[in-house]
Design a protein around this motif. Structure first.
Motif, short mmCIF file in Angstrom:
data_model
loop_
_atom_site.label_atom_id
_atom_site.label_comp_id
_atom_site.label_asym_id
_atom_site.label_seq_id
_atom_site.Cartn_x
_atom_site.Cartn_y
_atom_site.Cartn_z
N CYS A 175 3.82 -0.30 -7.79
CA CYS A 175 3.11 0.41 -6.73
C CYS A 175 3.83 1.72 -6.37
O CYS A 175 3.19 2.76 -6.18
CB CYS A 175 3.00 -0.48 -5.49
SG CYS A 175 2.00 0.21 -4.16
N GLN A 176 5.16 1.68 -6.29
CA GLN A 176 5.92 2.89 -5.96
C GLN A 176 5.79 3.94 -7.05
O GLN A 176 5.68 5.14 -6.75
CB GLN A 176 7.39 2.52 -5.73
CG GLN A 176 7.64 1.78 -4.43
CD GLN A 176 9.08 1.30 -4.29
OE1 GLN A 176 9.73 0.94 -5.28
NE2 GLN A 176 9.58 1.30 -3.07
N LYS B 139 -5.71 3.81 -4.92
CA LYS B 139 -4.51 3.97 -5.72
C LYS B 139 -3.27 3.54 -4.93
O LYS B 139 -3.22 3.68 -3.71
CB LYS B 139 -4.36 5.42 -6.17
CG LYS B 139 -5.44 5.87 -7.13
CD LYS B 139 -5.23 7.31 -7.58
CE LYS B 139 -6.30 7.74 -8.56
NZ LYS B 139 -6.13 9.15 -8.97
N GLY B 140 -2.26 3.05 -5.66
CA GLY B 140 -1.03 2.63 -4.99
C GLY B 140 -1.23 1.39 -4.15
O GLY B 140 -0.70 1.30 -3.04
N GLY C 78 -1.45 7.21 0.63
CA GLY C 78 -2.43 7.13 -0.44
C GLY C 78 -3.85 7.07 0.03
O GLY C 78 -4.17 7.32 1.19
N ASP D 128 6.71 7.96 -2.65
CA ASP D 128 6.64 6.56 -3.06
C ASP D 128 6.78 5.58 -1.90
O ASP D 128 6.94 4.39 -2.10
CB ASP D 128 7.68 6.26 -4.13
CG ASP D 128 9.12 6.37 -3.61
OD1 ASP D 128 9.31 6.75 -2.43
OD2 ASP D 128 10.05 6.10 -4.40
N LYS E 261 0.84 -1.20 0.00
CA LYS E 261 0.00 0.00 0.00
C LYS E 261 0.86 1.24 0.00
O LYS E 261 1.89 1.29 0.69
CB LYS E 261 -0.89 0.05 1.26
CG LYS E 261 -2.06 -0.85 1.29
CD LYS E 261 -2.87 -0.55 2.55
CE LYS E 261 -4.12 -1.39 2.63
NZ LYS E 261 -4.90 -1.09 3.87
N ALA E 262 0.43 2.25 -0.76
CA ALA E 262 1.07 3.56 -0.65
C ALA E 262 0.82 4.11 0.75
O ALA E 262 -0.31 4.17 1.21
CB ALA E 262 0.49 4.51 -1.69
N VAL F 69 5.91 2.96 0.84
CA VAL F 69 4.87 1.95 0.93
C VAL F 69 4.90 1.27 2.29
O VAL F 69 5.88 1.36 3.04
CB VAL F 69 5.01 0.88 -0.19
CG1 VAL F 69 4.94 1.51 -1.56
CG2 VAL F 69 6.30 0.08 -0.01
N GLU G 196 3.21 4.36 -9.08
CA GLU G 196 1.86 4.92 -9.00
C GLU G 196 1.71 5.83 -7.80
O GLU G 196 1.08 6.88 -7.88
CB GLU G 196 0.84 3.78 -8.92
CG GLU G 196 -0.60 4.25 -8.99
CD GLU G 196 -1.57 3.09 -9.14
OE1 GLU G 196 -1.52 2.42 -10.19
OE2 GLU G 196 -2.36 2.86 -8.20
N ALA G 197 2.30 5.45 -6.67
CA ALA G 197 2.23 6.28 -5.46
C ALA G 197 2.93 7.61 -5.68
O ALA G 197 2.43 8.67 -5.28
CB ALA G 197 2.84 5.54 -4.28
#
Length: 664
Positions: free
Chosen positions: A184-185, A166-167, A162, A195, A158-159, A197, A187-188
């Motif tokens: 994921c990073q 998203k993320g 976020g 970034d 997970k971000a 997570v 997108e975050a």
């Protein structure tokens, strides 16, 4: 208690706060954008002030402009509603610094929940159950891989900063971790500017259950029971209910106690919601605290008999909690769904436009409607497209579901498309009826909730009958005001000299066209379609109900006919058709629109990615349109050369406007 408050929001929550304040003798100040000058919250308030342009960042997100209005009008408090600035700690601090009460928690409490990682660590320290995971600052890929292997799979990335789905990535085995981490990073970083997570064990088939909490300025905190929100699509809640049919009394008590612990951990005052994820084994884990009133708060009000907005006002005015924990009692079962201007069959594309018809069930002890619009209002492109919240209550869950089905059957919305038919299928689905739905079920089985491709013949025949009766009624009404009211030529019965007359009916249903041939008049017809003939006898349309014998069987339908649509409902299903002039159907070519790129809804062009003369492949993005807080990529319908560009970045465009064309 306050003498005057300002509502820093719009829509149904602003209307709700205004009505509660008026009941308490408090004067209200509304703020509005240039798009909301005629909105219902503006008309309901004692006074209202424009604070900027239609985009949220130009109006409802302008804390300085809202504070200026509060000072100018002498408002003693600001209610932020939900969304916009409701969870903005800087705004809460600025309101307090101006000597005005913020009707919500302190900025310091919000900040403690601002980071998922920090919030999880804080809750773990306070003894609130959290999902096993890793929230550390060391973000090296090697360490994250080791932590993932320690936590075990399936696992969620997970971000850390976020939201909104998203993320987030689900990883089911160690070999998939590295690629998912990088994705994921990226997108975050793009969505949130950071970034970082966190990792946590992924709970299979979880339930989403939240606890309503309240705290006051004297250190007291209680909970008002739970709401289950497991029916979700892409992490967005679709149906909420209280009490949860999943919880045992023991689990309910344990989750309530944990929620109060969470409130004490951040010195919480006013309304909030502690959200938990619950496994099939009953294990529950902290997710987050929403530091505001929730959209679904009416279900808690219906089962407790309490006015949560009144509680908010009293606590912000310095009063103690009105009740103790042992005084909170629940009775019956409540369910809420949200009516949206959106098209479920087109990927839930948000809609906009004038509400030509907005017929909702009458409020009663069993049915409640919270809405910020009335018939004739416009659903704009700038804000959330919610039309109304429909809440039902009854003594138990089966009866509440029956009330909800009946209430939805009484809804008719025309203008923008709506999700009413989707909600009707939802509340009849076994996963809802049997209370077995988990948070991922809708996304896994969405096709089970969308409209079937085939039209039920009885609904189609009922729609055609309603249209025929309406045509005859309109013709009689027009003749009554003409020069010769008794003329046989004033009848719309298809009569022709020397032979039986026939009327052709054409309807649009989505992208399909339907044509029928009808003989007869006065409620007795012979209707032909695709080589089959059906008999209609004794049809009567009165007070929104159609009674008719179809092929010998008596049926009753709810029916509404207008110039724009025909709507029929048999108690379980609905059919909505648009009357279509025959000349339009006959003149439309099958490939007439293949060279045009149209706006699917009103919006603002934010990006143009092609120029006239560019060679395009089918599916290439030509423009990007922003509407309803989302971006839509408009693509080339086929390969070809871009011939004309009729819109530019920054332009506002209407629905169905041609924005670009390809060489034919």
């Amino acid at each position: 208690m306050f003498q005057k408050i300002l509502i820093a929001n719009r829509g149904e929550i602003a209307c709700r706060v205004i009505r509660t304040a008026r009941r308490l003798g408090i004067r209200t100040v509304a703020v509005f954008s240039e798009a909301d000058g005629d909105a219902q919250h503006v008309r309901l308030a004692d006074e209202a002030h424009c604070i900027g342009g239609p985009r949220p960042q130009d109006s409802y997100l302008r804390g300085d402009a809202i504070l200026d209005v509060a000072k100018k009008t002498g408002a003693q408090a600001i209610h932020p509603g939900y969304g916009f600035l409701s969870e903005n700690a800087d705004f809460a601090d600025a309101v307090q610094a101006a000597g005005i009460a913020f009707i919500g928690p302190a900025g310091s409490s919000m900040r403690k929940m601002g980071s998922k990682a920090g919030a999880k660590d804080l809750m773990a320290a306070a003894g609130v159950p959290v999902v096993p995971g890793y929230t550390g600052e060391d973000q090296s890929p090697e360490l994250l891989q080791r932590e993932a292997d320690r936590i075990g799979y399936p696992l969620m990335i997970k971000a850390a900063h976020g939201g909104g789905g998203k993320g987030m990535r689900i990883v089911r085995e160690a070999g998939e971790f590295g690629a998912n981490l990088q994705s994921c990073q990226r997108e975050a970083a793009s969505a949130f500017g950071r970034d970082r997570v966190l990792l946590e064990r992924y709970i299979e088939h979880p339930r989403h259950i939240e606890i309503q909490i309240f705290g006051d300025g004297f250190g007291a905190a209680i909970h008002l029971g739970e709401r289950e929100c497991s029916a979700q699509r892409r992490y967005q809640k679709v149906l909420e209910e209280s009490p949860s049919p999943f919880l045992t009394p023991e689990l309910r008590a344990a989750m309530g106690a944990a929620a109060v612990q969470a409130a004490h951990a951040i010195d919480y005052a006013n309304a909030g919601t502690v959200e938990f994820i619950v496994g099939q084994d009953g294990g529950f884990y902290f997710m987050e605290i929403n530091t505001r009133l929730q959209v679904e708060h009416p279900v808690t009000e219906e089962v407790t008999g309490l006015d949560l907005v009144e509680w908010q006002l009293r606590i912000a005015a310095g009063e103690q909690l009105p009740l103790r924990q042992e005084d909170i009692a629940q009775h019956g079962h409540a369910i809420e769904v949200r009516l949206y201007a959106e098209d479920p069959d087109a990927g839930f594309l948000p809609g906009s436009g004038t509400l030509k018809t907005l017929r909702l069930p009458a409020p009663s002890r069993h049915v409640r409607l919270d809405s910020g619009v009335v018939e004739g209002d416009t659903v704009t492109i700038f804000y959330d497209p919610m039309i109304a919240k429909l809440i039902v209550w009854d003594e138990d869950r089966p009866r509440a579901l029956a009330r909800l089905r009946e209430a939805l059957a009484g809804c008719a919305i025309s203008g923008p498309k709506s999700n009413v038919a989707f909600l009707e299928r939802l509340v009849r689905h076994p996963a809802i009826v049997e209370a077995s739905i988990d948070t991922g079920y809708l996304d896994r089985h969405l096709d089970e909730f969308l409209a079937p491709s085939a039209i039920d013949p009885s609904l189609l025949l009922a729609a055609a009958t309603a249209q025929l009766l309406a045509q005859e009624s309109d013709a009689r009404a027009a003749a009554a005001h003409g020069s010769d009211p008794t003329s046989p030529w004033a009848d719309a019965d298809g009569w022709r000299l020397g032979h039986a007359g026939a009327r052709r009916l054409a309807f649009a249903h989505g992208d399909a066209s339907i044509e029928l041939l009808a003989h007869g008049h006065g409620g007795d017809y012979r209707i032909e379609r695709d080589g089959q003939t059906h008999t209609i006898a004794g049809a009567r349309l009165a007070d929104g109900a159609l009674s008719v014998r179809i092929d010998g069987a008596m049926r009753r339908f709810l029916a509404a006919v207008s110039a724009d649509e025909v709507l029929v409902h048999d108690g379980d299903r609905r059919l909505r058709l648009q009357p279509e002039p025959l000349y339009r159907r006959q003149s439309a070519g099958s490939d007439a629109a293949e060279h045009r790129i149209r706006a699917p809804m009103p919006g603002r062009v934010v990006l143009v990615q092609a120029r006239p003369g560019d060679a395009l492949d089918a599916g290439d993005v030509v423009l990007v349109l922003e509407a309803m807080k989302m971006e839509l990529a408009l693509k080339a319908p086929r390969a070809g050369t871009l011939a004309e560009l009729r819109a530019h970045a920054g332009d506002f465009v209407e629905a169905d406007a041609v924005l670009a064309t390809l060489e034919q």
